[in-house]
Write a protein that holds these residues in place. Sequence first.
Motif, mmCIF file in Angstrom:
data_model
loop_
_atom_site.group_PDB
_atom_site.id
_atom_site.type_symbol
_atom_site.label_atom_id
_atom_site.label_comp_id
_atom_site.label_asym_id
_atom_site.label_seq_id
_atom_site.Cartn_x
_atom_site.Cartn_y
_atom_site.Cartn_z
ATOM 1 N N GLY A 125 1.349 -10.761 -1.112
ATOM 2 C CA GLY A 125 1.454 -9.562 -0.274
ATOM 3 C C GLY A 125 0.937 -9.722 1.134
ATOM 4 N N SER A 161 -9.206 1.942 -0.878
ATOM 5 C CA SER A 161 -8.953 1.891 -2.313
ATOM 6 C C SER A 161 -10.255 1.934 -3.088
ATOM 7 C CB SER A 161 -8.194 0.601 -2.657
ATOM 8 O OG SER A 161 -8.123 0.388 -4.063
ATOM 9 N N GLU A 219 -9.187 -0.508 -8.337
ATOM 10 C CA GLU A 219 -7.732 -0.461 -8.162
ATOM 11 C C GLU A 219 -7.211 -1.538 -7.210
ATOM 12 O OE1 GLU A 219 -5.496 1.698 -9.627
ATOM 13 O OE2 GLU A 219 -7.179 2.223 -10.912
ATOM 14 N N ARG A 276 -4.099 -3.642 -8.301
ATOM 15 C CA ARG A 276 -2.836 -2.884 -8.273
ATOM 16 C C ARG A 276 -2.377 -2.649 -6.839
ATOM 17 N NH1 ARG A 276 -1.346 1.982 -7.241
ATOM 18 N NH2 ARG A 276 -3.484 2.746 -7.000
ATOM 19 N N VAL A 277 -3.312 -2.275 -5.980
ATOM 20 C CA VAL A 277 -2.969 -1.962 -4.589
ATOM 21 C C VAL A 277 -2.428 -3.182 -3.856
ATOM 22 C CG1 VAL A 277 -3.922 -1.272 -2.356
ATOM 23 C CG2 VAL A 277 -4.584 -0.030 -4.422
ATOM 24 N N ASN A 328 -1.222 -5.993 -5.139
ATOM 25 C CA ASN A 328 0.006 -6.515 -5.741
ATOM 26 C C ASN A 328 1.206 -5.623 -5.470
ATOM 27 O OD1 ASN A 328 -0.523 -9.073 -7.242
ATOM 28 N ND2 ASN A 328 -2.107 -7.833 -8.214
ATOM 29 N N SER A 329 0.946 -4.390 -5.058
ATOM 30 C CA SER A 329 2.052 -3.480 -4.732
ATOM 31 C C SER A 329 2.628 -3.752 -3.346
ATOM 32 C CB SER A 329 1.579 -2.024 -4.803
ATOM 33 O OG SER A 329 0.689 -1.729 -3.730
ATOM 34 N N ARG A 330 2.036 -4.684 -2.617
ATOM 35 C CA ARG A 330 2.500 -4.979 -1.254
ATOM 36 C C ARG A 330 3.733 -5.874 -1.240
ATOM 37 N NH1 ARG A 330 0.330 -1.849 2.588
ATOM 38 N NH2 ARG A 330 0.531 -3.544 4.101
ATOM 39 N N GLY A 331 4.200 -6.269 -2.409
ATOM 40 C CA GLY A 331 5.411 -7.071 -2.482
ATOM 41 C C GLY A 331 5.140 -8.548 -2.271
ATOM 42 N N GLU A 332 6.185 -9.292 -1.947
ATOM 43 C CA GLU A 332 6.076 -10.735 -1.734
ATOM 44 C C GLU A 332 6.482 -11.052 -0.302
ATOM 45 O OE1 GLU A 332 7.938 -13.135 -4.653
ATOM 46 O OE2 GLU A 332 7.017 -12.074 -6.358
#
Length: 222
Positions: free
Chosen positions: A91, A171, A175, A178-179, A181-185
């Motif tokens: 991310g 955050s 969390e 999760r936060v 890893n939610s940023r994408g690739e």
Amino acid sequence: MTGLLHSSDGPGIFSAPPAGHVPGDFLDSSTRTSPSEWVRSRREAAAQRRVAAKHARTAQKLASLGPGWEVVDLREVAGTAPMTYLAIGPGGVFAITVKDHGRAKVGFAGDVVQIDGRRPKYVLEARENARLAATALSRVAGISVPVMPVLAFAGSGVITFYGMPKGCIVSAYQELGRVLNSRGERLAAKTVKKLYAYADHPGTWVNSAFDRYEWSKNDSQP
């Protein structure tokens, strides 16, 4: 003969100690540690041990962000305050500043953080850590390396938002995985490894300005 001790060098060289003498009485009282100083030093040592333990637990938690992530302890390589890290993964690159607020409630109004009537400069600190990390990495990499500031709270108190700070991720510490890893690739695995090698090398931080900033928990925003 009284009042004198003899030696092989001749009589009368050493005076006999007075009656009731206790070994160490000849020491200057100014060199002794007072009870209050002793208590204070013990408290400071205990506080330092608690900070070190929290720092170690936080580092261990961040190490489990997931596959593809690398974490650098900025306190070790750059001399920052405890509980400050650099996370590099799919991310992107994130400067993580962790604050333990215990059971206290945390209120956000944009950049302003309020905890128990205080307004610590946590957002400013997180941004400055990210800026300095970006400057150091960009210098050694030869290209611009953006670093996102992250402010993570480790505690059980409720966090309330009346407005999010711009350009800074906030955050709960639990969390973070999760936060982030939610940023994408956004970064390839090869790039992650290369940036981690730069960040983990102490020479990267030799000319950084981390040591110019000392953040106090009592600092307040106007």
